[in-house]
Design an enzyme around this catalytic site. Structure first.
Site, PDB file in Angstrom:
ATOM      1  N   PHE A 125       0.856  -1.185   0.000  1.00  0.00           N
ATOM      2  CA  PHE A 125       0.000   0.000   0.000  1.00  0.00           C
ATOM      3  C   PHE A 125       0.897   1.241   0.000  1.00  0.00           C
ATOM      4  O   PHE A 125       1.838   1.330   0.794  1.00  0.00           O
ATOM      5  CB  PHE A 125      -0.880  -0.021   1.243  1.00  0.00           C
ATOM      6  CG  PHE A 125      -1.990   0.988   1.219  1.00  0.00           C
ATOM      7  CD1 PHE A 125      -3.174   0.737   0.544  1.00  0.00           C
ATOM      8  CD2 PHE A 125      -1.848   2.199   1.880  1.00  0.00           C
ATOM      9  CE1 PHE A 125      -4.201   1.670   0.530  1.00  0.00           C
ATOM     10  CE2 PHE A 125      -2.871   3.138   1.864  1.00  0.00           C
ATOM     11  CZ  PHE A 125      -4.048   2.875   1.192  1.00  0.00           C
ATOM     12  N   ASP A 144       2.063  -5.827   8.076  1.00  0.00           N
ATOM     13  CA  ASP A 144       0.884  -4.972   8.075  1.00  0.00           C
ATOM     14  C   ASP A 144      -0.324  -5.895   7.867  1.00  0.00           C
ATOM     15  O   ASP A 144      -0.391  -6.622   6.865  1.00  0.00           O
ATOM     16  CB  ASP A 144       0.982  -3.926   6.960  1.00  0.00           C
ATOM     17  CG  ASP A 144      -0.126  -2.890   7.067  1.00  0.00           C
ATOM     18  OD1 ASP A 144      -1.249  -3.256   7.475  1.00  0.00           O
ATOM     19  OD2 ASP A 144       0.136  -1.723   6.724  1.00  0.00           O
ATOM     20  N   TYR A 155     -10.864  -0.033  10.716  1.00  0.00           N
ATOM     21  CA  TYR A 155     -12.075   0.439  10.019  1.00  0.00           C
ATOM     22  C   TYR A 155     -12.403  -0.422   8.812  1.00  0.00           C
ATOM     23  O   TYR A 155     -13.395  -0.196   8.150  1.00  0.00           O
ATOM     24  CB  TYR A 155     -11.943   1.912   9.612  1.00  0.00           C
ATOM     25  CG  TYR A 155     -10.666   2.244   8.860  1.00  0.00           C
ATOM     26  CD1 TYR A 155     -10.559   1.999   7.501  1.00  0.00           C
ATOM     27  CD2 TYR A 155      -9.579   2.789   9.520  1.00  0.00           C
ATOM     28  CE1 TYR A 155      -9.387   2.287   6.824  1.00  0.00           C
ATOM     29  CE2 TYR A 155      -8.404   3.089   8.851  1.00  0.00           C
ATOM     30  CZ  TYR A 155      -8.311   2.838   7.499  1.00  0.00           C
ATOM     31  OH  TYR A 155      -7.143   3.114   6.842  1.00  0.00           O
ATOM     32  N   LYS A 156     -11.552  -1.406   8.507  1.00  0.00           N
ATOM     33  CA  LYS A 156     -11.840  -2.296   7.375  1.00  0.00           C
ATOM     34  C   LYS A 156     -12.652  -3.483   7.904  1.00  0.00           C
ATOM     35  O   LYS A 156     -13.822  -3.313   8.235  1.00  0.00           O
ATOM     36  CB  LYS A 156     -10.532  -2.701   6.690  1.00  0.00           C
ATOM     37  CG  LYS A 156      -9.875  -1.494   5.999  1.00  0.00           C
ATOM     38  CD  LYS A 156      -8.504  -1.747   5.429  1.00  0.00           C
ATOM     39  CE  LYS A 156      -7.962  -0.446   4.798  1.00  0.00           C
ATOM     40  NZ  LYS A 156      -6.521  -0.467   4.593  1.00  0.00           N
ATOM     41  N   ARG A 184     -12.542  -3.991  -7.441  1.00  0.00           N
ATOM     42  CA  ARG A 184     -12.193  -4.743  -6.238  1.00  0.00           C
ATOM     43  C   ARG A 184     -13.448  -5.032  -5.412  1.00  0.00           C
ATOM     44  O   ARG A 184     -14.278  -4.141  -5.216  1.00  0.00           O
ATOM     45  CB  ARG A 184     -11.196  -3.915  -5.431  1.00  0.00           C
ATOM     46  CG  ARG A 184     -10.619  -4.630  -4.257  1.00  0.00           C
ATOM     47  CD  ARG A 184      -9.532  -3.788  -3.610  1.00  0.00           C
ATOM     48  NE  ARG A 184     -10.106  -2.623  -2.927  1.00  0.00           N
ATOM     49  CZ  ARG A 184      -9.509  -1.995  -1.910  1.00  0.00           C
ATOM     50  NH1 ARG A 184      -8.337  -2.404  -1.480  1.00  0.00           N
ATOM     51  NH2 ARG A 184     -10.077  -0.951  -1.335  1.00  0.00           N
TER      52      ARG A 184
HETATM   53  C1  LIG Z   1      -5.828   0.853   4.476  1.00  0.00           C
HETATM   54  C2  LIG Z   1      -4.364   0.805   4.551  1.00  0.00           C
HETATM   55  C3  LIG Z   1      -3.611   1.886   5.064  1.00  0.00           C
HETATM   56  C4  LIG Z   1      -4.270   3.182   5.447  1.00  0.00           C
HETATM   57  O1  LIG Z   1      -3.559   3.866   6.439  1.00  0.00           O
HETATM   58  P1  LIG Z   1      -4.284   4.981   7.308  1.00  0.00           P
HETATM   59  O2  LIG Z   1      -3.183   5.680   8.014  1.00  0.00           O
HETATM   60  O3  LIG Z   1      -5.238   4.281   8.237  1.00  0.00           O
HETATM   61  O4  LIG Z   1      -5.034   5.885   6.385  1.00  0.00           O
HETATM   62  C5  LIG Z   1      -2.240   1.731   5.178  1.00  0.00           C
HETATM   63  N1  LIG Z   1      -1.632   0.578   4.813  1.00  0.00           N
HETATM   64  C6  LIG Z   1      -2.312  -0.468   4.313  1.00  0.00           C
HETATM   65  C7  LIG Z   1      -1.592  -1.715   3.930  1.00  0.00           C
HETATM   66  C8  LIG Z   1      -3.698  -0.379   4.154  1.00  0.00           C
HETATM   67  O5  LIG Z   1      -4.375  -1.395   3.625  1.00  0.00           O
END
Ligand SMILES: *Cc1c(COP(=O)(O)O)cnc(C)c1O
Length: 396
Positions: free
Chosen positions: A112, A183, A208-209, A355
């Site tokens: 990400f 992660d 939040y996911k 997705r």
């Molecule tokens: C959703 C996601 C994020 C988002 O980070 P935030 O700081 O919560 O906005 C970061 N890394 C990964 C791998 C994600 O899937």
């Protein structure tokens, strides 16, 4: 089939098929009641006293312990707060300090972007000659050399759903003397995770996911209990101090995982997350995984049969996937807009990915088949060519 009887615990608009719980989980009914109580009774009536009278101060750890049970971590090993990007920075900074003679952070090029950006920002802050090295996901194992200080990976790729082998890669990192950081953004609440067995030093994730904690819900960070005392917090805020209310001029990290906290916890969001986690109390993660795989398999079969224009962009083997399925199509953006307009909500990830997240708590086989039917209608009618579907929102 193994659908889980939890749908009634969520407030999802009538007729909507929500296949985006991998991005923002839906509203748990219990969250509304809890938020109302926190706002009106605790904040409204108790005000500052609520830190003690409503035990707000203990909430970050309480929620951390509840998340720990979902990711195979020991009680007391997970801290909550901030956002995932911040937690990536903290974990990475602490991990680099554990290997001061090494200079390479290894990740994969499907990670990400925010994780990679945080690594770039950290490197520009600490200077020296650090390097962020990214390779293709399949090439990570072969790239873990003795130059590598930290291997930083997201278990499930946000775009393709491809899943890394946590145990094998952690073992490979350790074999080369590197520290492992996982992660779990697309893992926590999506599939069984056994951090203790994987033996990684650090893990981070968001709530939040798949955990349905609501927009901007706090993130979490795990440090393996035996290395905690070696963790030097880069973000040394007062709530990570051993005695925040002693108001000492110098920083001393807490002896517990609280050293990974930074500032004042987001009590309203933490309370909502705490209520959302009630749903998980009796969920068997193995059963959840079986149901998720069955939903994904049905979707792939239905879409491939109905929509030959779309190309599967996720691994075909269910074991190699997280809880999402992606299809590639050059005009993916307007197709997704047309789909959303017809009540089947997924999302689009640049450059060409449709997705779909499958969350068995509130999605069943019927929903999946209906979503594939709607997708077929969109594709065969080419209604996605309508000008109104070409307009890009700020968030895709
Ligand atoms: C959703 C996601 C994020 C988002 O980070 P935030 O700081 O919560 O906005 C970061 N890394 C990964 C791998 C994600 O899937």
């Amino acid at each position: 089939m193994t659908d889980l009887p939890k749908k009634h615990l969520f407030d999802i608009p009538e007729g909507m098929i929500y296949l985006d719980g991998n991005s923002l989980g839906p509203l748990p009914k219990g969250a509304v009641e809890r938020a109302t109580k926190v706002l009106t009774e605790e904040w409204g009536k108790e005000l500052i006293r609520a830190w003690n009278t409503a035990d707000w101060m203990a909430l970050p750890q309480k929620v951390g312990d509840r998340i720990a049970t979902l990711i195979g971590a020991a009680p007391g090993s997970v801290a909550t707060g901030d956002t995932l990007s911040i937690k990536v920075y903290q974990a990475l900074a602490a991990a680099l300090k554990m290997r001061p003679e090494r200079r390479v952070i290894l990740s994969d090029n499907g990670n990400f972007p925010s994780d990679l950006y945080m690594a770039q920002g950290l490197i520009s802050t600490i200077g020296k000659d650090y390097e962020l090295r990214t390779v293709a996901p399949e090439e990570v194992a072969g790239a873990i050399t003795e130059e590598v200080a930290v291997v930083m990976l997201t278990e499930v790729d946000y775009r393709s759903g491809r899943r890394h082998d946590m145990r094998a890669l952690t073992a490979a990192a350790h074999q080369a003397g590197a520290v492992m950081l996982w992660d779990l953004a697309h893992s926590a609440g999506a599939l069984p995770v056994d951090l203790t067995a994987a033996n990684a030093e650090f893990a981070v994730g968001c709530s939040y996911k798949y955990l349905n904690g609501g927009p901007g819900a706090p993130a979490f960070i795990y440090a393996r209990p035996d290395i905690l005392q070696q963790v030097e917090p880069a973000l040394s805020g007062w709530l990570g101090h051993e005695a925040p209310f002693a108001m000492e001029p110098g920083y001393r990290p807490a002896m517990t995982t609280e050293r990974l906290r930074v500032g004042t916890p987001p009590i309203v969001q933490l309370s909502i997350l705490d209520a959302a986690l009630d749903i998980w109390d009796d969920v068997d993660m193995a059963q959840l995984r079986a149901a998720s795989m069955a939903l994904c398999e049905t979707f792939i079969a239905e879409v491939e049969r109905r929509c030959p224009e779309l190309t599967l962009a996720s691994p075909r083997d269910a074991e190699q996937r997280g809880s999402q399925v992606s299809f590639a199509f050059a005009e993916g953006y307007p197709v997704m807009q047309a789909l959303i307009d017809r009540g089947a909500i997924g999302d689009f990830r640049a450059p060409n990915i449709l997705r779909f997240g499958f969350t068995p708590l509130y999605i069943d086989q019927q929903d999946v088949i209906r979503a594939a039917e709607i997708l077929q209608e969109v594709m065969s009618s080419a209604c996605w060519k309508d000008a109104k579907y070409q307009v890009r929102g700020r968030v895709t």
